[in-house]
Design a protein around this motif. Sequence first.
Motif, mmCIF file in Angstrom:
data_model
loop_
_atom_site.group_PDB
_atom_site.id
_atom_site.type_symbol
_atom_site.label_atom_id
_atom_site.label_comp_id
_atom_site.label_asym_id
_atom_site.label_seq_id
_atom_site.Cartn_x
_atom_site.Cartn_y
_atom_site.Cartn_z
ATOM 1 N N MET A 98 -81.016 -28.933 -8.922
ATOM 2 C CA MET A 98 -81.852 -28.213 -9.890
ATOM 3 C C MET A 98 -83.307 -28.134 -9.411
ATOM 4 O O MET A 98 -83.973 -27.116 -9.592
ATOM 5 C CB MET A 98 -81.793 -28.900 -11.268
ATOM 6 N N VAL A 99 -83.782 -29.228 -8.804
ATOM 7 C CA VAL A 99 -85.161 -29.199 -8.300
ATOM 8 C C VAL A 99 -85.309 -28.088 -7.265
ATOM 9 O O VAL A 99 -86.248 -27.291 -7.317
ATOM 10 C CB VAL A 99 -85.553 -30.575 -7.704
ATOM 11 N N MET A 102 -85.113 -24.681 -9.062
ATOM 12 C CA MET A 102 -86.321 -24.373 -9.837
ATOM 13 C C MET A 102 -87.446 -23.922 -8.908
ATOM 14 O O MET A 102 -88.160 -22.971 -9.198
ATOM 15 C CB MET A 102 -86.769 -25.626 -10.608
ATOM 16 N N LEU A 103 -87.593 -24.648 -7.796
ATOM 17 C CA LEU A 103 -88.674 -24.285 -6.866
ATOM 18 C C LEU A 103 -88.389 -22.931 -6.215
ATOM 19 O O LEU A 103 -89.275 -22.087 -6.094
ATOM 20 C CB LEU A 103 -88.840 -25.374 -5.806
ATOM 21 N N SER A 105 -86.792 -20.548 -7.441
ATOM 22 C CA SER A 105 -86.859 -19.442 -8.401
ATOM 23 C C SER A 105 -88.249 -18.827 -8.449
ATOM 24 O O SER A 105 -88.398 -17.682 -8.856
ATOM 25 C CB SER A 105 -86.450 -19.919 -9.803
ATOM 26 N N ASP A 106 -89.246 -19.591 -8.047
ATOM 27 C CA ASP A 106 -90.614 -19.073 -8.078
ATOM 28 C C ASP A 106 -91.075 -18.526 -6.736
ATOM 29 O O ASP A 106 -92.204 -18.057 -6.615
ATOM 30 C CB ASP A 106 -91.577 -20.177 -8.535
ATOM 31 N N ARG A 138 -79.977 -18.698 -9.810
ATOM 32 C CA ARG A 138 -79.242 -17.859 -10.759
ATOM 33 C C ARG A 138 -80.178 -16.749 -11.257
ATOM 34 O O ARG A 138 -81.404 -16.944 -11.326
ATOM 35 C CB ARG A 138 -78.718 -18.708 -11.914
ATOM 36 N N GLY A 140 -80.782 -15.690 -14.133
ATOM 37 C CA GLY A 140 -81.541 -16.050 -15.343
ATOM 38 C C GLY A 140 -82.842 -16.747 -15.032
ATOM 39 O O GLY A 140 -83.804 -16.664 -15.797
ATOM 40 N N LEU A 141 -82.891 -17.465 -13.922
ATOM 41 C CA LEU A 141 -84.144 -18.108 -13.525
ATOM 42 C C LEU A 141 -84.960 -17.191 -12.620
ATOM 43 O O LEU A 141 -86.180 -17.156 -12.682
ATOM 44 C CB LEU A 141 -83.861 -19.439 -12.815
ATOM 45 N N LEU A 144 -87.407 -15.045 -14.212
ATOM 46 C CA LEU A 144 -88.586 -15.676 -14.816
ATOM 47 C C LEU A 144 -89.612 -16.067 -13.765
ATOM 48 O O LEU A 144 -90.461 -16.918 -14.004
ATOM 49 C CB LEU A 144 -88.163 -16.935 -15.594
ATOM 50 N N ARG A 145 -89.531 -15.464 -12.587
ATOM 51 C CA ARG A 145 -90.449 -15.854 -11.507
ATOM 52 C C ARG A 145 -91.899 -15.810 -11.988
ATOM 53 O O ARG A 145 -92.311 -14.881 -12.663
ATOM 54 C CB ARG A 145 -90.262 -14.932 -10.301
ATOM 55 N N ARG A 146 -92.630 -16.785 -11.563
ATOM 56 C CA ARG A 146 -94.026 -16.912 -12.015
ATOM 57 C C ARG A 146 -94.875 -15.743 -11.509
ATOM 58 O O ARG A 146 -94.522 -15.088 -10.524
ATOM 59 C CB ARG A 146 -94.628 -18.233 -11.495
ATOM 60 N N VAL B 390 -92.076 -27.116 -13.817
ATOM 61 C CA VAL B 390 -91.317 -25.862 -13.825
ATOM 62 C C VAL B 390 -90.400 -25.805 -15.044
ATOM 63 O O VAL B 390 -90.246 -24.756 -15.667
ATOM 64 C CB VAL B 390 -90.502 -25.716 -12.513
ATOM 65 N N LYS B 394 -90.179 -22.759 -17.749
ATOM 66 C CA LYS B 394 -88.993 -21.887 -17.805
ATOM 67 C C LYS B 394 -88.295 -22.026 -19.153
ATOM 68 O O LYS B 394 -87.819 -21.029 -19.721
ATOM 69 C CB LYS B 394 -87.999 -22.232 -16.686
ATOM 70 N N ASP B 405 -79.887 -18.825 -23.463
ATOM 71 C CA ASP B 405 -79.049 -19.056 -22.283
ATOM 72 C C ASP B 405 -78.773 -20.550 -22.241
ATOM 73 O O ASP B 405 -79.474 -21.333 -21.624
ATOM 74 C CB ASP B 405 -79.813 -18.584 -21.033
#
Lengths: 951, 450
Positions: A98-99, A102-103, A105-106, A138, A140-141, A144-146, B390, B394, B405
């Motif tokens: 996940m880390v 998450m990283l 995704s941005d 994914r 969905g993330l 949401l990119r910053r 983050v 999010k 979601d």
Amino acid sequence: MNAPASLAPLQGAAIEFTLDGRAVGAVVGETLLDVARREGVAIPTLCFKDGYRPDGNCRACVVEIDGERTLAPSCCRAAAPGMKVQSASARALKSQRMVLEMLLSDMPDAGHKWVDGDPRLPHGELSQWAARIGVSVRPGLRSLRRAQPAPDVSHPAMAVNLDACIQCTRCVRACREEQVNDVIGYARRGASSEIVFDLGDAMGESTCVACGECVQACPTGALMPKTSLGTQVVDRKVDSVCPFCGVGCLLTYNVRDNAIISVDGRDGPANHSRLCVKGRFGFDYASHPQRLTRPLIRKAGVAKDQDAVPNPADWSEVFREATWDEALDFAGGGLSALRDAHGLKALAGFGSAKGSNEEAYLFQKLVRTGFGSNNVDHCTRLCHASSVAALLEGVGSGAVSNPVSDVEHADVIFVIGSNPTQNHPVAATWMKNAARRGAKIVLADPRRTELATHAWRTLQFNADTDVAMLNALIHTVIDEGLADADFVSRRVGNYEALKDNVRGYSPEAMAPICGIRAETLREVARAFATARSAMVLWGMGISQHVHGTDNARCLIALVSVTGQIGKPGSGLHPLRGQNNVQGASDAGLIPMMFPNYQRVDDAGAHAWFEDFWQTPLDPDPGYTVVEIMHKALAPDSDPHKVRGMYIMGENPAMSDPDLNHARRALASMQHLVVQDIFMTETAWLADVVLPASAWPEKSGTVSNTDRMVQLGRRALDMPGDARLDLWIIQEIARRMGLDWHYEGEDAGVAAVYEEMRQAMHGAIAGITWERLQRESSVTYPCLSADDPGQPIVFVDAFPTDDGRVRLVPADIISANERPDVEYPFVLITGRQLEHWHTGSMTRRASVLDALEPMATASMHGADIAAMGLQPGDVVTLRSRRGEVALHVRRDDGTPRGAVFVPFAYYEAAANLMTNAALDPFGKIPEFKYCAVQVQAGGTPRPVAGYGSGVG
Amino acid sequence: CEQAPVAVVHQCPVVHADAAGVQAAVECGTKVHPPAAEGAAFDPASHAQGEVTGSHDAIAPACTDYASYCARGGYALAAAVIAGRRDSDAVLSTLDDSGLRGLGGAGFPAGRKWRIVREQPAPRLMAVNIDEGEPGTFKDRTYLERDPHRFLEGMLIAATVVGIDACYIYLRDEYHGCRALLTAEIDKLRRAAPFRLPHIELRRGAGAYICGEESAMIESIEGKRGEPRLRPPYIAQVGLFGRPTLEQNFETLYWVRDIVERGAAWFSGFGRHGRKGLRSFSVSGRVARPGVKLAPAGITLRELVDEYCGGMAEGHALYAYLPGGASGGILPASMADIPLDFDTLQPHGCFIGSAAVIVLGDRDRARDAASNMMRFFADESCGQCTPCRVGTEKAALLMQAPRWDQATLEDLSDVMIDASICGLGQAAPNPIHSVLRHFAHEIGTVELTS
């Protein structure tokens, strides 16, 4: 930032615990990540960087520990007995993945640091780990990119693309904890957290000194050298050593299409992967279009004009191209003819501290066995000759007693006459690290320089009063009963004479002279004497005076009476300037010594070398740099008149004092052979110019300030028909009748080294060529194959006749030329961070030129205001010998009544003004002190065909 | 709090603020918090099982100043402990017996903490947390502005028992009135105290929620960015300036004098539904009378609202409640009969924390509260660790969607809970879980049935 991860100091005790179901062991203080790596267990890491303090912020390396509520970062958690650790449990893997997701995704779509040249892996270590454990983002993330910040390309060397920043703070630690430049910070909070330079300035506008530690640290390419954005694939990576200062940083050249595209710091003993702006970004001089590629012979009828402005881009008016055979015949033949016509003293040679040990060795052998005299010298004469004279006299060895990095073990670090953050930047980082740890730095210098911000006490003493101030410190030590009586009685000679001499130098009496309060002098003396360990490091501010040897004698006396030598964190360290000034001196590139400081007038040494080289040798010391210039202008009747010279890689037409005189001397030569990579100001006065090899184009060794012999490896092909210096020396030798045979690749460099090793068996017998190939760096003395080398010397005895230090009392001698009504200012010359020596390399390095493009004179703001000037205005500086016009720069660290000018700029050559007065022992000129006028206005000369000169 | 909404003009609060009130305050030109009247005689024990906050309009309630406090026996206990007339071990035993726990939110037994720090090598330091940043919490301010010396006496007793050389008081910077008051009263204490005081420093908070996290507060006191430290080492071992540190919330120290003077049984004698002690509930939201309620531990939400708050506000029926500020989760009205205390809410994915109870009515939505909390966490995340930096951002975005979601939110929750450095990130997903568990009809994951 965070408290240390472990309370317990590292101990040898074994810890047994379980990792992924396996029984494993660790020592106290080892982290779970340490153990996992040793066991071959792969755990993703991003904020972790070897050698840096682990911060544990990215959380990519979390593991599950039985009995703990949350996961633990393996990079920060110490192993404990009985612990049950799972690095790949479902929980641990979930968080690790996940880390990364998450990283990722941005991250921007197009990244800046492609793994293996693959643009699908655009984000360096982040992409690497994501690919390795199969993480993708994914939708969905991804959606949401910053919001991404704009790129910052304001710096000449580095691109800041914070769209790829993962906030891991490796750059922050690089800047603040490693190099201690305190430029990069972490600002704002939450998702707005960002890396900033100073107070949110553009990088190019900030106080960044461009050491590049941050780009080396950045895992994702958010901070990158501009030259390596995108693909990281290169043709080859070549391990070598930096060609600039004496610190001797090991590095790796990244080569593509026969050009260096970037440089990485390598884990050498002197630098541990750190570099400075020159080492990291000053590499493209080797590919500069002005490189000499064909041998050149002065055109018939073109006179040598010392005042002519050299045009290194177009020499065709003055020189014509020649074949190597013609040029070498002409060069060697001309030298031979003068020798044969005027005797063995008619020739002289200047080697270079920028060449290799092998070149230095062979060059001095050529002069001694081919020219027939000891008229060989190099720029050591201009830097530490006086220090070496005092050291040889006092402790029996001209080299340092302890390496710079030993400041790690020092309680007091006394830095005098040195500006290490500019001149030895990586060495300065160890000092700053030590200060952060709690060591007390005492900075003694007429200029208040950057290190002052890290100093416990800054002694901004009056220029030229070194002896007064140092004697006051010694006085205090003795007067207050702080001398180390045991050390003095066992290991110090001539103590009583020193004691008698300093009796009259109380701090109270010296305070008005040196300008430092008596109480401060006493406080510093007490701290130095009572410290568990105290170390002295010095630079040209000590040595470049007519009393330079006396200055160094005082330093020797200070450490001797306090017993601060012969143990860790103590001793004497003259910071060497050039990358190989130590090695060139060791190799005998000095007129009074054979290799390894065997005096030429010592019968035993003389006989040994006559036998070794199978040649009769001159028993008298030769002339030094400045003396040779004088001898060039001697009357014809002088049997020692120097009529011909071979100058390899030196630029005396810029580096000697009183340049009008020096250039006249050079222009007067009947035959001048210059071997260099550029058309230097010296080459412009030559009869024949031989195009040579830049450092990255050759293999060979250099010896740094820490007495480490370090191996440089060939990374580039030479341009055009340029040749290896070692080959050229041998070809000249052949044409002067010497029958040398050095077989093997790279002009027989290994064979030359082997001969040199025998000639210097008392120092480097244990350092074979093969060992250097293996280890890259070996410290000497090293006397056998299994000798690890001795970083700290004088532990039991000094290599003097009686094994004791020989103290030599010193009294106050004034500078040769004091300010007066007509010339009221003191001129101090020196270097600056971005430029090396006479600028021939660094002003042709695009980044360095962009950072410091033009000559400046630094003055105190109050002096500038008193003259009705503004920073940036033009002033004319004039001494009794010459003048320059240049722009004034405000630096309140420069004392009132003084002007500081770096000597790297042809168009404002500081040495036109300097005084050639010599220290009687070291024969070093007084570069640090002469009298000048400062006048508003003037017309700066145009640049000399290289360097942009545009601010 | 009971005075919400509050606007602050310069440093002067305007309670029950509206545009006209704020404009009036601007025009009147007052720039500082008005000083409190002195000479009050505030006795917290007399408020037990009652309301602490009285007038809903006073912004500078009368204060028990040094003289007034001493006149009512104040500092006699501290003097006795400092002089050794009162045994430190006995004080510790009393604390143990009373069951006093850290009232900042974590609930670590106070006596045990004191013992741990006392065993560490000297010099030892104390850091007092009055950052009071948890949304809905206002108990510390309520006591501090009325009765500062009871807290200072507790601090001195702790310092003596534990062997503390220096005390650093970290005060929420928005509490301008408290700062002036505390500065003045500490000065009086310094001048008049008949015993030797430890070094005392009053530090202004850095204006960040995270600085109320114990180790971030220490970083902030050291002059650094307020970022939580990794533990171990625990701050009891390596804390402020690298020294062993006793960190306590204001209110924990506030009760020390009364517990020791009145005996452990006095404190532990309160309680309901099998729980023991007193809790200062900061009640806000849709109740008739919000404010600080000094109620027995274990009281249920329904009892608290009915007995202490005059029931629900007019026109609102109980729909849900947040038992512990922003991160303590959200429970539905159907679960309003659970005893409120440390340890009792964990089975329901919630915790009491600093006992900040926020009551929602039938016109409110739990998802709005949760979303609001997540935005708060995103704003207040220090930005140090990835899961929180983050994850909160999010999650706050995802929670805006009409239909959540759920898979992604749960994944984010997992990494935040498991891998964040501090409690902020670890607890931030609680509102998500509460909504998923108890209010699924609001987020489109189940069909609303009527």
